[in-house]
Motif scaffolding. Structure first.
Motif, PDB file in Angstrom:
ATOM      1  N   TYR A 146      46.726  80.101 -14.078  1.00  0.00           N
ATOM      2  CA  TYR A 146      45.900  80.816 -14.220  1.00  0.00           C
ATOM      3  C   TYR A 146      44.496  80.980 -16.030  1.00  0.00           C
ATOM      4  O   TYR A 146      43.533  81.154 -15.542  1.00  0.00           O
ATOM      5  CB  TYR A 146      46.108  81.746 -14.778  1.00  0.00           C
ATOM      6  N   HIS A 147      44.943  79.749 -16.452  1.00  0.00           N
ATOM      7  CA  HIS A 147      44.294  79.703 -17.923  1.00  0.00           C
ATOM      8  C   HIS A 147      44.063  77.522 -17.952  1.00  0.00           C
ATOM      9  O   HIS A 147      43.004  77.428 -16.417  1.00  0.00           O
ATOM     10  CB  HIS A 147      44.669  80.129 -19.291  1.00  0.00           C
ATOM     11  N   ASP A 148      44.566  77.206 -18.779  1.00  0.00           N
ATOM     12  CA  ASP A 148      43.730  75.957 -18.816  1.00  0.00           C
ATOM     13  C   ASP A 148      44.483  74.590 -17.660  1.00  0.00           C
ATOM     14  O   ASP A 148      44.050  73.574 -17.642  1.00  0.00           O
ATOM     15  CB  ASP A 148      44.879  75.546 -20.472  1.00  0.00           C
ATOM     16  N   LYS A 149      45.585  75.225 -16.686  1.00  0.00           N
ATOM     17  CA  LYS A 149      46.126  74.439 -16.103  1.00  0.00           C
ATOM     18  C   LYS A 149      46.679  73.086 -16.199  1.00  0.00           C
ATOM     19  O   LYS A 149      45.958  71.678 -15.344  1.00  0.00           O
ATOM     20  CB  LYS A 149      44.816  73.535 -15.053  1.00  0.00           C
ATOM     21  N   LYS A 150      46.777  73.201 -17.732  1.00  0.00           N
ATOM     22  CA  LYS A 150      47.296  71.546 -18.211  1.00  0.00           C
ATOM     23  C   LYS A 150      48.321  70.723 -17.826  1.00  0.00           C
ATOM     24  O   LYS A 150      48.498  69.429 -17.331  1.00  0.00           O
ATOM     25  CB  LYS A 150      47.852  71.777 -19.482  1.00  0.00           C
ATOM     26  N   LEU A 164      48.978  71.167 -14.001  1.00  0.00           N
ATOM     27  CA  LEU A 164      48.358  69.851 -12.833  1.00  0.00           C
ATOM     28  C   LEU A 164      47.374  69.551 -13.508  1.00  0.00           C
ATOM     29  O   LEU A 164      47.922  68.336 -12.491  1.00  0.00           O
ATOM     30  CB  LEU A 164      47.444  71.272 -12.598  1.00  0.00           C
ATOM     31  N   LYS A 165      46.646  68.957 -14.767  1.00  0.00           N
ATOM     32  CA  LYS A 165      45.989  68.245 -14.734  1.00  0.00           C
ATOM     33  C   LYS A 165      46.773  66.891 -14.887  1.00  0.00           C
ATOM     34  O   LYS A 165      45.590  65.733 -15.024  1.00  0.00           O
ATOM     35  CB  LYS A 165      45.038  68.534 -15.878  1.00  0.00           C
ATOM     36  N   GLN A 166      47.518  67.303 -15.695  1.00  0.00           N
ATOM     37  CA  GLN A 166      48.654  65.286 -15.924  1.00  0.00           C
ATOM     38  C   GLN A 166      49.509  64.686 -14.813  1.00  0.00           C
ATOM     39  O   GLN A 166      49.643  64.504 -14.795  1.00  0.00           O
ATOM     40  CB  GLN A 166      49.426  66.412 -17.272  1.00  0.00           C
ATOM     41  N   GLY A 167      49.451  66.201 -14.299  1.00  0.00           N
ATOM     42  CA  GLY A 167      50.208  65.389 -12.782  1.00  0.00           C
ATOM     43  C   GLY A 167      51.798  65.744 -12.489  1.00  0.00           C
ATOM     44  O   GLY A 167      52.326  65.491 -11.954  1.00  0.00           O
ATOM     45  N   ILE A 168      52.186  66.257 -13.539  1.00  0.00           N
ATOM     46  CA  ILE A 168      54.047  66.994 -13.414  1.00  0.00           C
ATOM     47  C   ILE A 168      53.795  68.279 -12.241  1.00  0.00           C
ATOM     48  O   ILE A 168      54.748  67.417 -11.720  1.00  0.00           O
ATOM     49  CB  ILE A 168      53.579  68.081 -14.083  1.00  0.00           C
ATOM     50  N   VAL A 169      52.905  69.283 -11.946  1.00  0.00           N
ATOM     51  CA  VAL A 169      52.894  70.156 -10.917  1.00  0.00           C
ATOM     52  C   VAL A 169      52.094  69.323  -9.916  1.00  0.00           C
ATOM     53  O   VAL A 169      50.391  69.716 -10.606  1.00  0.00           O
ATOM     54  CB  VAL A 169      52.532  70.880 -10.632  1.00  0.00           C
ATOM     55  N   PRO A 170      51.893  68.710  -8.809  1.00  0.00           N
ATOM     56  CA  PRO A 170      50.867  68.921  -8.121  1.00  0.00           C
ATOM     57  C   PRO A 170      49.916  70.034  -7.636  1.00  0.00           C
ATOM     58  O   PRO A 170      50.118  71.468  -7.538  1.00  0.00           O
ATOM     59  CB  PRO A 170      51.312  68.482  -6.464  1.00  0.00           C
ATOM     60  N   VAL A 171      48.304  69.797  -8.223  1.00  0.00           N
ATOM     61  CA  VAL A 171      47.640  70.767  -7.946  1.00  0.00           C
ATOM     62  C   VAL A 171      47.185  71.335  -6.608  1.00  0.00           C
ATOM     63  O   VAL A 171      47.372  72.790  -6.118  1.00  0.00           O
ATOM     64  CB  VAL A 171      46.108  69.898  -8.741  1.00  0.00           C
ATOM     65  N   ASP A 172      47.547  70.552  -5.479  1.00  0.00           N
ATOM     66  CA  ASP A 172      47.242  71.231  -3.830  1.00  0.00           C
ATOM     67  C   ASP A 172      48.368  71.886  -3.666  1.00  0.00           C
ATOM     68  O   ASP A 172      48.585  72.947  -3.001  1.00  0.00           O
ATOM     69  CB  ASP A 172      47.571  70.125  -2.727  1.00  0.00           C
ATOM     70  N   LEU A 173      49.724  71.687  -4.337  1.00  0.00           N
ATOM     71  CA  LEU A 173      50.513  72.137  -4.474  1.00  0.00           C
ATOM     72  C   LEU A 173      50.717  74.092  -4.416  1.00  0.00           C
ATOM     73  O   LEU A 173      50.561  75.327  -4.019  1.00  0.00           O
ATOM     74  CB  LEU A 173      52.220  71.849  -4.860  1.00  0.00           C
ATOM     75  N   ILE A 174      49.704  74.662  -5.925  1.00  0.00           N
ATOM     76  CA  ILE A 174      49.627  75.397  -6.063  1.00  0.00           C
ATOM     77  C   ILE A 174      48.199  76.200  -5.488  1.00  0.00           C
ATOM     78  O   ILE A 174      48.069  77.324  -4.970  1.00  0.00           O
ATOM     79  CB  ILE A 174      49.189  75.575  -8.415  1.00  0.00           C
TER      80      ILE A 174
END
Length: 489
Positions: A115-119, A121-131
């Motif tokens: 809900y803030h920096d999304k680090k 997600l940006k680093q690809g550890i958890v997929p962006v589209d999953l969230i």
């Protein structure tokens, strides 16, 4: 059979395919349970029937019930309770407690990040589209700083003991985890029915939960507030967990309110009282996200408070748990918990995850569709055991139907191997004897501003139907008192 000389255990069949928490592989009683077993065997069947009925009456008289939602009707039922307690040793509990606390802390950091920096997600550890595709990810929470930096003030972690003797986490519950009131009521009912058994064991108390919950809530008070006013907000008496809402409010000594009892003025929340308005600082909410504020979310909601989210966004009131926490107990996010723990805490997971297939991944979807009969299929956003399909219990027609459901919405489903939950002696009314039944454990972890607490016990849920692996009360399950011993064996 264990032994025919003890009538109430005469029907107990020791199935070595499952991990029995009370009897070893040879069918011998484990040391930790020897005294308890002797005490219970001192009762005749007639005695035990009377004690069991006494416990039921206690629950009925206290109004300890829950709602079961069906397709055609809703039923109110007494919460089934088994008088034979589950015992967890001190060393074993220490492992469970550290693991539950680790997961809660990691999930809180994860929520802050997405809900803030999304680090992550940006680093690809958890997929962006999953969230982004999660129904529980609230755009309105982006950039909002919850008081004390805490999102999941209350977490419920569902844990099983597998046939290999290891503990595994089935799922994390951090929206509005319920069941803790039954933990306390189970202890009270057992003491009333069989008080003498407690003289032989030194078990931690569970009746201190409410005072610790109140301290946690008070610790996340808004800035500038010295002595916060806390309340519990409920959807009302027809909610499945209404008994718990009223119990916790009473035990904490705070008001139980509905949306109509509160109003917002100048971005502050007030409670209507016979002495006039009273400012409210912390709300332990048992109302789902989309119903808390009709001005921000569902306009047709009569359960919430108009303007509540605006007051929250400006830091004038704390909501526990924070809106938007549901994205972290999405069962698809669960598959990334080992990576989440490593990323935020730089630690290896203390408790194991169950191997999980997420149907949004093409190669895993293919495997699931071909092996439904060997898997448990779960919707990612349901709770209470609703929507679960256990493959080896399904007919060919039902397997075909589940396969089509998954194909239509792959993102909505995960699948796991059919785990062999540990078993525990449970009194069954029909046979008037103890039989093997599967159990799990829901632990309760509290996080506040520089404060933490794990209830030394938890809700041991029992699948009352023979062979059933679904323990939820909404699916016909019951519960046991859970003793965590103070002394190491």
């Amino acid at each position: 059979m264990i032994t025919a000389t003890n009538p109430i255990f005469s029907c107990y069949e020791h199935d070595q395919a499952h991990y029995d928490e009370v009897f070893n592989a040879k069918g011998e009683i484990k040391k930790m349970y020897e005294t308890l077993f002797e005490l219970y065997c001192g009762h005749s069947i007639e005695d035990y029937i009377l004690l069991n009925n006494k416990a039921k009456s206690s629950f009925f008289n206290q109004g300890i019930t829950f709602q079961v939602y069906g397709e055609k009707e809703t039923k109110e039922k007494i919460f089934p309770f088994d008088l034979f307690p589950r015992i967890i040793g001190a060393e074993e509990w220490d492992h469970i407690e550290k693991g539950a606390l680790q997961r809660s802390k990691a999930l809180n950091l994860f929520l802050w990040d997405i809900y803030h920096d999304k680090k992550i997600l940006k680093q690809g550890i958890v997929p962006v589209d999953l969230i982004g595709s999660s129904a529980n990810y609230l755009q309105a929470m982006i950039g909002v700083d919850p008081p004390g930096g805490v999102y999941n003030h209350v977490s419920g972690t569902d844990i099983i003991k597998h046939s290999d003797g290891e503990y595994y986490v089935l799922e994390d519950n951090i929206r509005c985890p319920s069941g803790v009131s039954y933990v306390v009521c189970n202890r009270t009912a057992l003491k009333r029915a069989l008080f003498g058994v407690f003289n032989h064991y030194r078990a931690h108390t569970v009746t201190n939960y409410a005072e610790n919950l109140l301290e946690i809530l008070q610790s996340v008070k808004p800035r500038g507030v010295d002595i916060p006013t806390c309340v519990v907000i409920t959807p009302g008496m027809y909610n499945s967990a209404y008994y718990e809402h009223s119990y916790l409010a009473k035990a904490m000594g705070v008001e139980l309110v509905e949306g109509r009892d509160l109003y917002v003025e100048n971005d502050f929340v007030y409670m209507k009282t016979i002495n006039g308005p009273k400012k409210v600082d912390v709300i332990y909410r048992r109302v789902d996200d989309l119903f808390i504020d009709p001005l921000e979310f569902r306009a047709d909601s009569s359960l919430g408070v108009p303007g509540l989210f605006s007051a929250y966004r400006k830091g004038n009131v704390c909501l526990a748990n924070a809106p938007g926490t549901g994205v972290a107990d999405d069962k698809a996010v669960y598959t990334y918990m080992p990576e989440i723990i490593k990323y935020y805490l730089d630690e290896e997971p203390i408790l194991n995850n169950v191997h999980t297939y997420h149907c949004s991944r093409p190669e895993e979807l293919k495997y699931v569709l071909e092996h439904i009969s060997e898997l448990v299929v779960k919707p990612v956003d349901e709770s209470g055991g609703y929507g679960i399909s256990i493959g080896n219990k399904l007919s060919k027609q039902e397997i075909a139907e589940v396969r089509e459901q998954i194909k239509k919405e792959p993102r909505k489903y995960i699948a796991q191997p059919i785990m062999s939950l540990s078993v525990h002696p449970t009194y069954i009314d029909e046979s008037q004897s103890f039989e093997q039944r599967h159990v799990d454990l829901r632990t309760f972890t509290l996080l506040g501003h520089n404060e933490e607490f794990v209830l030394k016990g938890g809700l041991s849920r029992v699948a009352l139907q023979k062979g059933n692996l679904v323990v939820n009360s909404s699916q016909g399950g019951g519960s046991k008192d859970t003793w965590v011993l103070k002394d190491k064996q």
